[in-house]
Design a protein around this motif. Structure first.
Motif, PDB file in Angstrom:
ATOM      1  N   ARG A 129       0.778  -1.232  -0.038  1.00  0.00           N
ATOM      2  CA  ARG A 129      -0.041  -0.024  -0.047  1.00  0.00           C
ATOM      3  C   ARG A 129       0.827   1.388  -0.163  1.00  0.00           C
ATOM      4  N   GLU A 130       1.982   1.278   0.772  1.00  0.00           N
ATOM      5  CA  GLU A 130       2.722   2.437   0.828  1.00  0.00           C
ATOM      6  C   GLU A 130       3.588   2.544  -0.482  1.00  0.00           C
ATOM      7  N   LEU A 131       4.052   1.456  -1.054  1.00  0.00           N
ATOM      8  CA  LEU A 131       4.519   1.677  -2.522  1.00  0.00           C
ATOM      9  C   LEU A 131       3.570   2.223  -3.610  1.00  0.00           C
ATOM     10  N   LEU A 132       2.363   1.854  -3.389  1.00  0.00           N
ATOM     11  CA  LEU A 132       1.286   2.435  -4.484  1.00  0.00           C
ATOM     12  C   LEU A 132       1.068   4.058  -4.280  1.00  0.00           C
ATOM     13  N   HIS A 133       1.467   4.555  -3.317  1.00  0.00           N
ATOM     14  CA  HIS A 133       1.220   5.944  -3.130  1.00  0.00           C
ATOM     15  C   HIS A 133       2.549   6.724  -3.302  1.00  0.00           C
ATOM     16  N   ARG A 134       3.482   5.904  -3.806  1.00  0.00           N
ATOM     17  CA  ARG A 134       4.802   6.501  -4.182  1.00  0.00           C
ATOM     18  C   ARG A 134       4.940   7.013  -5.760  1.00  0.00           C
ATOM     19  N   ASP A 135       5.898   7.844  -5.839  1.00  0.00           N
ATOM     20  CA  ASP A 135       6.266   8.005  -7.431  1.00  0.00           C
ATOM     21  C   ASP A 135       7.764   8.244  -7.535  1.00  0.00           C
ATOM     22  N   GLY A 136       8.020   7.990  -8.943  1.00  0.00           N
ATOM     23  CA  GLY A 136       9.368   8.177  -9.390  1.00  0.00           C
ATOM     24  C   GLY A 136      10.003   6.845 -10.141  1.00  0.00           C
ATOM     25  N   GLU A 137      11.107   6.910 -10.553  1.00  0.00           N
ATOM     26  CA  GLU A 137      11.803   5.980 -11.417  1.00  0.00           C
ATOM     27  C   GLU A 137      12.026   4.527 -10.554  1.00  0.00           C
ATOM     28  N   LEU A 138      11.629   3.572 -11.176  1.00  0.00           N
ATOM     29  CA  LEU A 138      12.140   2.375 -10.483  1.00  0.00           C
ATOM     30  C   LEU A 138      13.635   1.825 -10.979  1.00  0.00           C
ATOM     31  N   LYS A 139      14.338   1.468 -10.000  1.00  0.00           N
ATOM     32  CA  LYS A 139      15.772   1.157 -10.179  1.00  0.00           C
ATOM     33  C   LYS A 139      15.776  -0.235 -10.534  1.00  0.00           C
ATOM     34  N   PRO A 140      16.346  -0.709 -11.856  1.00  0.00           N
ATOM     35  CA  PRO A 140      16.611  -2.102 -12.141  1.00  0.00           C
ATOM     36  C   PRO A 140      17.352  -3.092 -11.037  1.00  0.00           C
TER      37      PRO A 140
ATOM     38  N   ILE B  71      11.987 -16.301  -3.529  1.00  0.00           N
ATOM     39  CA  ILE B  71      13.137 -17.240  -3.127  1.00  0.00           C
ATOM     40  C   ILE B  71      14.412 -16.646  -2.941  1.00  0.00           C
ATOM     41  N   LEU B  72      14.637 -15.550  -3.895  1.00  0.00           N
ATOM     42  CA  LEU B  72      15.782 -14.823  -3.993  1.00  0.00           C
ATOM     43  C   LEU B  72      15.899 -13.770  -2.865  1.00  0.00           C
ATOM     44  N   GLY B  73      14.998 -13.550  -2.317  1.00  0.00           N
ATOM     45  CA  GLY B  73      14.829 -12.614  -1.235  1.00  0.00           C
ATOM     46  C   GLY B  73      14.849 -10.984  -1.789  1.00  0.00           C
ATOM     47  N   ARG B  74      14.278 -10.824  -3.062  1.00  0.00           N
ATOM     48  CA  ARG B  74      14.197  -9.413  -3.462  1.00  0.00           C
ATOM     49  C   ARG B  74      12.953  -9.099  -3.257  1.00  0.00           C
ATOM     50  N   GLN B  75      12.762  -7.854  -2.670  1.00  0.00           N
ATOM     51  CA  GLN B  75      11.370  -7.181  -2.173  1.00  0.00           C
ATOM     52  C   GLN B  75      10.185  -8.293  -1.832  1.00  0.00           C
ATOM     53  N   ARG B  76      10.744  -9.076  -0.705  1.00  0.00           N
ATOM     54  CA  ARG B  76       9.974  -9.908  -0.388  1.00  0.00           C
ATOM     55  C   ARG B  76       8.451  -9.792  -0.102  1.00  0.00           C
ATOM     56  N   ASN B  77       8.289  -8.453   0.562  1.00  0.00           N
ATOM     57  CA  ASN B  77       6.951  -8.300   0.997  1.00  0.00           C
ATOM     58  C   ASN B  77       6.181  -8.120  -0.397  1.00  0.00           C
ATOM     59  N   LEU B  78       6.577  -7.330  -1.304  1.00  0.00           N
ATOM     60  CA  LEU B  78       5.744  -6.798  -2.322  1.00  0.00           C
ATOM     61  C   LEU B  78       5.511  -8.119  -3.262  1.00  0.00           C
ATOM     62  N   ASN B  79       6.735  -9.092  -3.447  1.00  0.00           N
ATOM     63  CA  ASN B  79       6.271 -10.288  -4.217  1.00  0.00           C
ATOM     64  C   ASN B  79       5.454 -11.401  -3.342  1.00  0.00           C
ATOM     65  N   ILE B  80       5.263 -11.162  -2.145  1.00  0.00           N
ATOM     66  CA  ILE B  80       4.438 -12.177  -1.406  1.00  0.00           C
ATOM     67  C   ILE B  80       3.013 -11.678  -1.526  1.00  0.00           C
TER      68      ILE B  80
ATOM     69  N   GLY C  24      14.071  11.659 -19.204  1.00  0.00           N
ATOM     70  CA  GLY C  24      14.165  11.381 -17.528  1.00  0.00           C
ATOM     71  C   GLY C  24      12.629  11.183 -16.900  1.00  0.00           C
ATOM     72  N   GLN C  25      11.646  11.194 -17.781  1.00  0.00           N
ATOM     73  CA  GLN C  25      10.385  11.058 -17.343  1.00  0.00           C
ATOM     74  C   GLN C  25      10.041   9.526 -16.642  1.00  0.00           C
ATOM     75  N   ALA C  26       9.708   9.373 -15.453  1.00  0.00           N
ATOM     76  CA  ALA C  26       9.384   8.252 -14.978  1.00  0.00           C
ATOM     77  C   ALA C  26       7.936   7.577 -15.138  1.00  0.00           C
ATOM     78  N   ILE C  27       8.021   6.230 -15.403  1.00  0.00           N
ATOM     79  CA  ILE C  27       6.706   5.666 -15.746  1.00  0.00           C
ATOM     80  C   ILE C  27       5.609   6.008 -14.566  1.00  0.00           C
ATOM     81  N   PHE C  28       6.222   5.899 -13.313  1.00  0.00           N
ATOM     82  CA  PHE C  28       5.319   6.591 -12.174  1.00  0.00           C
ATOM     83  C   PHE C  28       5.449   7.776 -11.718  1.00  0.00           C
ATOM     84  N   ARG C  29       5.065   8.495 -12.761  1.00  0.00           N
ATOM     85  CA  ARG C  29       5.302   9.949 -12.286  1.00  0.00           C
ATOM     86  C   ARG C  29       4.347  10.635 -11.360  1.00  0.00           C
TER      87      ARG C  29
END
Length: 400
Positions: free
Chosen positions: A25-36, A100-109, A166-171
């Motif tokens: 829920r917190e992530l969905l309230h943010r904006d900006g570029e997502l780092k790969p 499994i890889l432990g990357r952004q576990r809560n979001l992916n759960i 430089g415009q982010a998808i989630f502007r």
């Protein structure tokens, strides 16, 4: 185990359950570029696909209430099942791999939970039997297909040919415009019903079957071009009225309040403007009686241009920029630069603005800023829908 220990264990378990929801829920309230490379991009894709798959399963369960009649008769149920299955596999594979890889576990759960819920409710194997065809409905299927298709097409185009690199998808304010996108799709049934009622009762007396037959016998391509021209002439003068009539500007200002242009920006629109514009544009097409093939072609063109012309895209258009409306042309209409105010009204044919003397004349190649002058539009979908009915705001009555 003591009562205190059991209480701590229960609290820890509850926190582990709640944390993925709270973090998502917190992530969905943010904006900006997502780092790969951090699992966030694939996690967002998995979450989005999982949510759309869950909605699709609901549409399979209740097609009479959640699908659009004009579309459901053209679907291939088997193809849709395969698309849903692929979506579930991609979302499930991405989210489970990241966990499994432990990357952004809560979001992916959270994404994986949505996939599991969709599968538990039947997944791609939900049976579809006979159902009534004239029930009230919301366009959930149209929302799913259009959001999925628009994202796949226009996000790729924006990344390949960006105007602002430089415009982010989630502007900023993407959440508000996504709500506009969803609501405008959900009320498609009510909007079409209202528009058809007004067309038949206000303009039915003007219809001449002999004249309509003559129009329908025009070859397809010239008939399509004529259909687009008639629609754009109606669009031009309706659009111009929104800017020049203070009462109408109150509604149109919602659309112009977007400060960042991309494929989603065109969705910001007041619901009453949506209905009024459709009546004004479709009325001459209804009276002239263009063929179904020409109307379908027009709908495809207007659907594409309505999104594309707001997109963060720049291409070398050459002489076409004087003939057709492009993102460069329409971006100037949304600009709050002095030379852009009340200019570039056309939706399809740019030459209409040159013909009527309302084309932008600027030494600058691109606009410097967007939005309404004074930036007085409140944030949030509900507040923007209520904005035209507020009183005591002098700046509301000023176009541009």
């Amino acid at each position: 185990m003591s009562r205190h220990s059991r209480r701590d264990t229960a609290r820890d378990a509850l926190e582990r359950v709640v944390q993925p929801v709270a973090e998502t829920r917190e992530l969905l309230h943010r904006d900006g570029e997502l780092k790969p490379g951090l699992g966030k991009i694939s996690g967002v894709i998995a979450l989005s696909l999982g949510f759309l798959c869950l909605l699709a399963v609901a549409a399979f369960h209740f097609p009479q209430y959640l699908t659009t009649p004009d579309l459901r008769h053209k679907y291939s149920v088997d193809v849709l099942r395969q698309v849903l299955l692929v979506g579930l596999l991609v979302a499930g594979g991405m989210s489970l791999g990241n966990v499994i890889l432990g990357r952004q576990r809560n979001l992916n759960i959270m994404a994986f939970v949505l996939v599991i819920a969709a599968v538990a409710l039947g997944g791609s194997r939900v049976p579809v039997g006979e159902f009534p065809d004239h029930t009230p409905y919301i366009g959930l299927d149209w929302f799913i297909l259009d959001l999925l298709g628009s994202t796949l097409i226009f996000v790729v185009i924006e990344k390949l040919f960006p105007l602002y690199k430089g415009q982010a998808i989630f502007r900023k304010e993407w959440q508000t415009d996504l709500k506009h996108f969803a609501v405008n799709h959900f009320i498609v049934g009510l909007a079409l019903l209202t528009v058809n009622f007004l067309l038949h009762h206000m303009f039915g007396w003007l219809v001449s079957s002999d004249f309509q037959q003559a129009v329908q016998h025009i070859p397809f391509l010239p008939q399509l071009l004529l259909c687009v021209l008639v629609a754009d002439l109606a669009q031009y003068w309706t659009h111009r009225a929104y800017h020049e009539v203070p009462f109408l500007w109150r509604f149109h200002a919602v659309h112009h309040s977007v400060k960042t242009m991309d494929w989603l920006a065109g969705s910001r629109q007041h619901m009453l403007e949506l209905i009024f514009t459709r009546v004004c544009v479709l009325a001459p097409l209804y009276i002239l009686g263009f063929s179904e093939a020409a109307m379908n072609g027009y709908i495809l063109i207007v659907g594409f241009q309505a999104v594309f012309n707001h997109a963060n895209v720049h291409l070398p258009w050459g002489p076409l920029k004087y003939l057709l409306v492009t993102p460069d042309f329409h971006h100037w209409h949304h600009a709050s630069d002095d030379e852009a105010i009340d200019r570039n009204y056309a939706a399809h044919y740019a030459f209409l603005d040159y013909l009527f003397g309302t084309a932008v004349k600027s030494k600058n190649k691109f606009p410097e800023r967007y939005g309404v002058v004074g930036d007085y539009m409140p944030e949030g979908f509900v507040k923007q829908q209520m904005f035209p009915f507020r009183s005591g705001k002098k700046d509301v009555d000023t176009a541009g």
